[in-house]
Design a protein around this motif. Structure first.
Motif, PDB file in Angstrom:
ATOM      1  N   ARG A   1     -10.934  50.212  22.776  1.00 38.19           N
ATOM      2  CA  ARG A   1     -10.998  49.072  23.837  1.00 38.19           C
ATOM      3  C   ARG A   1     -12.681  49.034  24.097  1.00 38.19           C
ATOM      4  O   ARG A   1     -13.058  48.003  24.452  1.00 38.19           O
ATOM      5  CB  ARG A   1     -10.340  49.704  25.478  1.00 38.19           C
ATOM      6  N   GLU A   2     -13.323  50.213  24.132  1.00 40.35           N
ATOM      7  CA  GLU A   2     -14.796  50.300  24.090  1.00 40.35           C
ATOM      8  C   GLU A   2     -15.350  49.153  22.812  1.00 40.35           C
ATOM      9  O   GLU A   2     -16.082  48.339  23.413  1.00 40.35           O
ATOM     10  CB  GLU A   2     -15.539  51.403  23.953  1.00 40.35           C
ATOM     11  N   ALA A   3     -14.781  49.439  21.479  1.00 37.49           N
ATOM     12  CA  ALA A   3     -15.216  48.731  20.465  1.00 37.49           C
ATOM     13  C   ALA A   3     -14.964  47.148  20.682  1.00 37.49           C
ATOM     14  O   ALA A   3     -15.722  46.297  20.334  1.00 37.49           O
ATOM     15  CB  ALA A   3     -14.543  49.266  19.268  1.00 37.49           C
ATOM     16  N   ALA A   4     -13.679  46.736  21.182  1.00 35.48           N
ATOM     17  CA  ALA A   4     -13.083  45.507  21.494  1.00 35.48           C
ATOM     18  C   ALA A   4     -14.266  44.734  22.511  1.00 35.48           C
ATOM     19  O   ALA A   4     -14.520  43.566  22.272  1.00 35.48           O
ATOM     20  CB  ALA A   4     -11.945  45.269  21.972  1.00 35.48           C
ATOM     21  N   THR A   5     -14.509  45.472  23.300  1.00 38.33           N
ATOM     22  CA  THR A   5     -15.383  45.030  24.444  1.00 38.33           C
ATOM     23  C   THR A   5     -16.836  44.676  23.975  1.00 38.33           C
ATOM     24  O   THR A   5     -17.134  43.546  24.103  1.00 38.33           O
ATOM     25  CB  THR A   5     -15.586  45.928  25.471  1.00 38.33           C
ATOM     26  N   GLU A   6     -17.450  45.642  23.284  1.00 45.24           N
ATOM     27  CA  GLU A   6     -18.765  45.400  22.628  1.00 45.24           C
ATOM     28  C   GLU A   6     -18.581  44.210  21.505  1.00 45.24           C
ATOM     29  O   GLU A   6     -19.438  43.189  21.552  1.00 45.24           O
ATOM     30  CB  GLU A   6     -19.155  46.546  22.097  1.00 45.24           C
ATOM     31  N   VAL A   7     -17.436  44.130  20.593  1.00 42.20           N
ATOM     32  CA  VAL A   7     -17.317  42.903  19.644  1.00 42.20           C
ATOM     33  C   VAL A   7     -17.041  41.590  20.175  1.00 42.20           C
ATOM     34  O   VAL A   7     -17.819  40.531  19.665  1.00 42.20           O
ATOM     35  CB  VAL A   7     -16.346  43.385  18.833  1.00 42.20           C
ATOM     36  N   ALA A   8     -16.433  41.624  21.357  1.00 40.25           N
ATOM     37  CA  ALA A   8     -16.388  40.377  21.858  1.00 40.25           C
ATOM     38  C   ALA A   8     -17.436  40.044  22.457  1.00 40.25           C
ATOM     39  O   ALA A   8     -17.784  38.773  22.612  1.00 40.25           O
ATOM     40  CB  ALA A   8     -15.162  40.510  23.012  1.00 40.25           C
ATOM     41  N   GLY A   9     -18.223  40.774  22.996  1.00 38.32           N
ATOM     42  CA  GLY A   9     -19.722  40.227  23.643  1.00 38.32           C
ATOM     43  C   GLY A   9     -20.666  39.666  22.654  1.00 38.32           C
ATOM     44  O   GLY A   9     -21.195  38.732  22.967  1.00 38.32           O
ATOM     45  N   ARG A  10     -20.477  40.442  21.600  1.00 39.22           N
ATOM     46  CA  ARG A  10     -21.426  40.014  20.236  1.00 39.22           C
ATOM     47  C   ARG A  10     -21.014  38.854  19.551  1.00 39.22           C
ATOM     48  O   ARG A  10     -21.759  37.626  19.541  1.00 39.22           O
ATOM     49  CB  ARG A  10     -21.705  41.212  19.359  1.00 39.22           C
ATOM     50  N   VAL A  11     -19.625  38.929  19.209  1.00 36.08           N
ATOM     51  CA  VAL A  11     -19.146  37.704  18.326  1.00 36.08           C
ATOM     52  C   VAL A  11     -18.753  36.676  19.255  1.00 36.08           C
ATOM     53  O   VAL A  11     -18.639  35.583  18.758  1.00 36.08           O
ATOM     54  CB  VAL A  11     -17.817  38.188  17.622  1.00 36.08           C
ATOM     55  N   GLY A  12     -18.518  36.791  20.540  1.00 35.84           N
ATOM     56  CA  GLY A  12     -18.092  35.855  21.345  1.00 35.84           C
ATOM     57  C   GLY A  12     -18.962  34.643  21.558  1.00 35.84           C
ATOM     58  O   GLY A  12     -18.719  33.714  21.578  1.00 35.84           O
ATOM     59  N   MET A  13     -20.535  35.195  21.639  1.00 34.18           N
ATOM     60  CA  MET A  13     -21.335  34.006  21.779  1.00 34.18           C
ATOM     61  C   MET A  13     -21.347  33.328  20.539  1.00 34.18           C
ATOM     62  O   MET A  13     -21.430  31.933  20.587  1.00 34.18           O
ATOM     63  CB  MET A  13     -22.770  34.893  22.021  1.00 34.18           C
ATOM     64  N   ALA A  14     -21.125  33.810  19.420  1.00 36.20           N
ATOM     65  CA  ALA A  14     -21.353  32.739  18.188  1.00 36.20           C
ATOM     66  C   ALA A  14     -20.134  32.210  18.128  1.00 36.20           C
ATOM     67  O   ALA A  14     -20.082  30.910  17.581  1.00 36.20           O
ATOM     68  CB  ALA A  14     -21.256  33.925  16.913  1.00 36.20           C
ATOM     69  N   VAL A  15     -18.941  32.574  18.393  1.00 35.35           N
ATOM     70  CA  VAL A  15     -17.583  31.984  18.290  1.00 35.35           C
ATOM     71  C   VAL A  15     -17.530  30.720  19.357  1.00 35.35           C
ATOM     72  O   VAL A  15     -17.185  29.760  19.323  1.00 35.35           O
ATOM     73  CB  VAL A  15     -16.525  32.671  18.615  1.00 35.35           C
ATOM     74  N   THR A  16     -18.335  31.023  20.670  1.00 39.16           N
ATOM     75  CA  THR A  16     -18.300  30.093  21.800  1.00 39.16           C
ATOM     76  C   THR A  16     -19.223  28.784  21.287  1.00 39.16           C
ATOM     77  O   THR A  16     -19.059  27.685  21.261  1.00 39.16           O
ATOM     78  CB  THR A  16     -18.731  30.619  22.847  1.00 39.16           C
ATOM     79  N   SER A  17     -20.443  29.194  20.364  1.00 42.35           N
ATOM     80  CA  SER A  17     -21.055  28.245  20.169  1.00 42.35           C
ATOM     81  C   SER A  17     -20.517  27.196  18.844  1.00 42.35           C
ATOM     82  O   SER A  17     -20.696  26.056  19.147  1.00 42.35           O
ATOM     83  CB  SER A  17     -22.561  28.810  19.662  1.00 42.35           C
ATOM     84  N   ALA A  18     -19.919  27.947  18.259  1.00 41.97           N
ATOM     85  CA  ALA A  18     -19.153  27.287  17.101  1.00 41.97           C
ATOM     86  C   ALA A  18     -18.205  26.053  17.583  1.00 41.97           C
ATOM     87  O   ALA A  18     -17.952  25.254  17.081  1.00 41.97           O
ATOM     88  CB  ALA A  18     -18.603  28.575  15.890  1.00 41.97           C
ATOM     89  N   ALA A  19     -17.365  26.802  18.621  1.00 43.15           N
ATOM     90  CA  ALA A  19     -16.275  25.987  19.267  1.00 43.15           C
ATOM     91  C   ALA A  19     -17.099  24.840  19.973  1.00 43.15           C
ATOM     92  O   ALA A  19     -16.482  23.656  19.590  1.00 43.15           O
ATOM     93  CB  ALA A  19     -15.471  26.751  19.959  1.00 43.15           C
ATOM     94  N   LEU A  20     -18.048  25.067  20.635  1.00 40.79           N
ATOM     95  CA  LEU A  20     -18.539  24.052  21.509  1.00 40.79           C
ATOM     96  C   LEU A  20     -19.175  22.915  20.587  1.00 40.79           C
ATOM     97  O   LEU A  20     -19.213  21.714  20.932  1.00 40.79           O
ATOM     98  CB  LEU A  20     -19.723  24.435  22.426  1.00 40.79           C
ATOM     99  N   THR A  21     -19.604  23.281  19.296  1.00 39.74           N
ATOM    100  CA  THR A  21     -20.038  22.356  18.345  1.00 39.74           C
ATOM    101  C   THR A  21     -19.125  21.396  17.579  1.00 39.74           C
ATOM    102  O   THR A  21     -19.216  20.008  17.870  1.00 39.74           O
ATOM    103  CB  THR A  21     -20.759  23.107  17.076  1.00 39.74           C
ATOM    104  N   ILE A  22     -17.705  21.883  17.721  1.00 44.96           N
ATOM    105  CA  ILE A  22     -16.811  21.184  17.186  1.00 44.96           C
ATOM    106  C   ILE A  22     -16.499  20.185  18.551  1.00 44.96           C
ATOM    107  O   ILE A  22     -15.972  18.993  18.197  1.00 44.96           O
ATOM    108  CB  ILE A  22     -15.461  22.040  16.919  1.00 44.96           C
ATOM    109  N   VAL A  23     -16.257  20.798  19.714  1.00 42.63           N
ATOM    110  CA  VAL A  23     -15.897  19.806  20.789  1.00 42.63           C
ATOM    111  C   VAL A  23     -16.731  18.861  21.029  1.00 42.63           C
ATOM    112  O   VAL A  23     -16.611  17.403  21.089  1.00 42.63           O
ATOM    113  CB  VAL A  23     -15.973  20.812  22.051  1.00 42.63           C
ATOM    114  N   ALA A  24     -18.233  19.290  20.733  1.00 45.01           N
ATOM    115  CA  ALA A  24     -19.468  18.027  21.106  1.00 45.01           C
ATOM    116  C   ALA A  24     -19.196  16.988  19.902  1.00 45.01           C
ATOM    117  O   ALA A  24     -19.067  15.926  20.366  1.00 45.01           O
ATOM    118  CB  ALA A  24     -20.632  18.815  20.850  1.00 45.01           C
TER     119      ALA A  24
END
Length: 716
Positions: free
Chosen positions: A274-297
């Motif tokens: 759970r701790e690892a998933a929290t840290e990974v989601a926070g770090r990779v989540g920003m890149a994934v969000t930016s990547a998805a918003l690029t497609i959306v845009a």
């Protein structure tokens, strides 16, 4: 969270399947703005001649079973049977698999007797059913009518053949059914195999597919329900395209999380899942969000298109990607948190530092020889870009890719005795503006002039509307209505002749398949000139915000621009030159721009995010590049292969346009992943160093590296 997504995915999936065909528009003509000539002709056909916007016209060939010429008695029988068929309701067959509330497509067809071949070898019937030709219910209704017509004519010693849009769709679907199942199973097996080879875990191989299926079902259902609520009709290809897109990017995002999750567990042996998933989601989540918003845009820019198919496709995919992003930030981390280290069972890789591998060697090579790798990448991309010389757009219906079906053979039989456009005429619709009724004699001069146009094989007798205020003149062209010659003929000589010979006090418009696609060509050309720069600006702004740099977004945009040009050039080399097609499908440049640029930017964002992270650590910039490539290249390569396999499955479709999209997107994604993100961008980063992030350069933080590096990296 997992339970919520399970309920949401199943519920929206059922709703989406129930209403998907009610939310889609049957053809392409309804997507043109009303200002276009063929759209105006369609409106007159509906208002004055009873044409239905959801009609599925068919052409039925009736001939003697013994091959002899039709006698007068045969023609009387044909008329009698046609009259009976026009009075009998066709009941849609029901199956146990039918969903509740599925629409009943039982109907009484419109049947009218048409022309007889000059050699009296056959006579044609015009039949009209209604409904979305992609709907299995409509296809079942057509099959019931086809069997009834065959049986009726067989009793009289006559044989039948069926062609036209609905007949072609059904025959192609039947021929493709087994192949699609095999291809789908192969692609699914390939994705699972890649995951097993990479993670050496069954759970890590199957869980991403399960998660993506749940989220994808919810996304597709959300798009269908939003379309129904807004009263906007989707293009027939939109639901299938959404499924392919979501499968690809969804697995990509899960892979980004999985690779970083495994790395986190390796470097922190005592950390819980759970701790690892929290840290990974926070770090990779920003890149994934930016990547998805690029497609959306990128896809949101289609909302400004004049061609309705583009205008609807953009928001549909944008909504589905947003749902996938939400699932990537919630369901996927929840699955990682619950499974923890069991995610990678029975593999034992978490307990030891992995070997350097190909990614590590590539990282060291990039640090040592960035100029060599940069030049090699540019040479490859440049060679493929040469295919852009003389590229042509094919605005046809893209054919069946050479598929030999009964509908194709019937069309060929008709064309041997009648003009090629006999089963799909071009129509000139004339309306009165001065209030005087239109008689056949008033438009006789126009009909005579049209008969003299080279390429018009025959002019059918003029048909008048019931109120006498409109007339229809059907032209049988000597060329196939879906080809480039027909579009050139209609947009040039036919429309010029109509303008020059239009009776006083009247207005005329040219409609039909050839006219529709001639107008689509104009609309698409205008839209591309607007969409490309707007999408590029939006993507650049997102990269600017994410990377906090002016130079890095420029580098990434130039890289994906090269990838787009190389992919389009390679497609022209294969289809236009090697396979001698009329050109590349008219939708291909836009599809490539949106998918290759937007999805390719995903990989560039991931590598750039890791490059910045590594450059914040102590040591030379080239050593940081080597580490970034080592840790990120496996995720990008695996994701690229998965996404390329998903799109590549479209390349085996019998539809030529779909073949091109499948091949080109698969190639473009492979170039984006294997060349641009793993080689070209890191090589440029090695050359530019921390200057790549100007004006906010990452500063090396103090402290020792988090883990020992496998080898020293020469930086000279």
């Amino acid at each position: 969270m997992i339970a919520l997504w399970a309920v949401l995915g199943i519920g929206l999936a059922i709703l989406g399947q129930m209403f998907v065909f009610r939310a889609t528009q049957p053809g392409d003509d309804g997507f043109l703005p009303p200002s276009y000539d063929s759209a105006a002709a369609l409106r007159i056909s509906e208002e004055s001649f009873g044409a239905r916007p959801d009609s599925d016209p068919l052409t039925v060939l009736v001939a003697r079973s013994d091959g002899a010429a039709l006698a007068a008695s045969d023609e009387r029988v044909i008329e009698e049977v046609s009259g009976r068929l026009a009075r009998q309701e066709v009941v849609m067959p029901r199956n146990e698999d039918d969903l509740p509330f599925s629409e009943d497509h039982s109907q009484t067809p419109r049947v009218s007797v048409g022309m007889t071949a000059p050699d009296r070898s056959f006579r044609l019937l015009s039949v009209e059913l209604k409904g979305n030709p992609q709907d299995p219910g409509v296809q079942g209704t057509y099959k019931e009518f086809r069997e009834r017509a065959r049986a009726e004519f067989r009793e009289a010693g006559l044989r039948t053949g069926f062609t036209g849009g609905l007949a072609t769709t059904v025959d192609s679907a039947d021929a493709e059914e087994t192949r699609s199942a095999v291809v789908g199973a192969v692609v699914l097996g390939l994705i699972v195999l890649l995951h097993v080879l990479v993670f050496r875990s069954v759970l890590a191989a199957l869980l991403p597919l399960l998660a993506v299926t749940i989220i994808g079902s919810a996304a597709a259902g959300a798009v269908v329900m939003a379309s129904m609520a807004a009263g906007v009709r989707l293009a027939p290809s939109t639901p299938g395209l959404i499924n392919v897109v979501l499968m690809g990017i969804g697995v990509d995002y899960f892979l980004f999380l999985l690779f970083r999750f495994r790395e986190q567990l390796r470097s922190h042996p005592g950390q819980s899942g759970r701790e690892a998933a929290t840290e990974v989601a926070g770090r990779v989540g920003m890149a994934v969000t930016s990547a998805a918003l690029t497609i959306v845009a990128a896809f949101a820019t289609l909302g400004i298109a004049s061609f309705g198919q583009f205008r609807v496709l953009g928001p549909a995919i944008a909504v589905s990607v947003l749902v996938m992003l939400l699932g990537s930030l919630t369901l996927m981390p929840a699955l990682l948190a619950v499974t923890g280290r069991r995610m990678f069972w029975p593999s034992r890789v978490l307990g030891r530092e992995p070997r350097e591998g190909m990614a590590g060697r590539l990282g060291r090579l990039t640090a040592r020889r960035p100029v060599t790798l940069l030049l090699a990448s540019l040479v490859l991309l440049g060679a493929l870009t040469t295919g852009l010389a003389g590229i042509r757009m094919d605005y046809g219906q893209s054919g069946s890719g050479g598929e030999r079906t009964a509908a194709v053979e019937t069309a060929e039989e008709i064309s041997r005795a009648l003009p090629a456009g006999a089963s799909d005429p071009t129509s000139v619709l004339v309306t009165t503006e001065d209030g005087a009724p239109l008689g056949a004699e008033r438009v006789a001069g126009l009909a005579t002039a049209l008969a003299r146009v080279p390429g018009v094989g025959r002019v059918a007798p003029t048909v008048l509307s019931e109120d006498g205020k409109a007339a229809r003149i059907d032209l049988l062209l000597t060329v196939e209505s879906g080809g480039q010659q027909a579009r050139d003929l209609v947009s040039g000589p036919v429309r010029e002749t109509v303008r020059a010979n239009l009776p006083a006090g009247t207005e005329a418009h040219v409609g039909g398949t050839a006219a529709v696609f001639a107008d689509i060509a104009v609309a698409v050309d205008k839209d591309l000139k607007v969409i490309f720069p707007v999408a590029a600006v939006l993507i650049a702004v997102i990269l600017l915000v994410l990377l906090r740099s002016v130079l890095a977004p420029v580098v990434l945009m130039l890289a994906v621009g090269l990838g787009f040009a190389a992919t389009l050039g390679a497609s022209a080399l294969v289809f236009q030159h090697a396979l001698d097609r009329p050109g590349v499908d008219f939708t291909l440049p836009l599809v490539l721009f949106l998918f290759v640029v937007a999805l390719g930017t995903d990989y560039n964002i991931l590598i750039s995010d890791r490059l910045r992270e590594e450059m914040e650590r102590p040591g030379p910039a080239r050593a940081a590049v080597a580490r970034a490539v080592r840790h990120t290249a496996p995720a990008i390569a695996t994701a690229g292969l998965v996404l390329a396999a998903s799109f590549g499955s479209l390349a085996v479709s019998p539809h030529a346009g779909t073949q091109q999209i499948g091949f080109a997107t698969a190639l473009g994604i492979l170039l984006s992943a294997m060349v641009l993100s793993i080689v070209l961008v890191p090589a440029l980063a090695a050359l530019l160093g921390r200057s790549l992030w100007w004006p906010v350069r990452p500063r090396a933080r103090g402290g020792a590296p988090r883990r020992p590096e496998p080898a020293k990296v020469p930086v000279g």
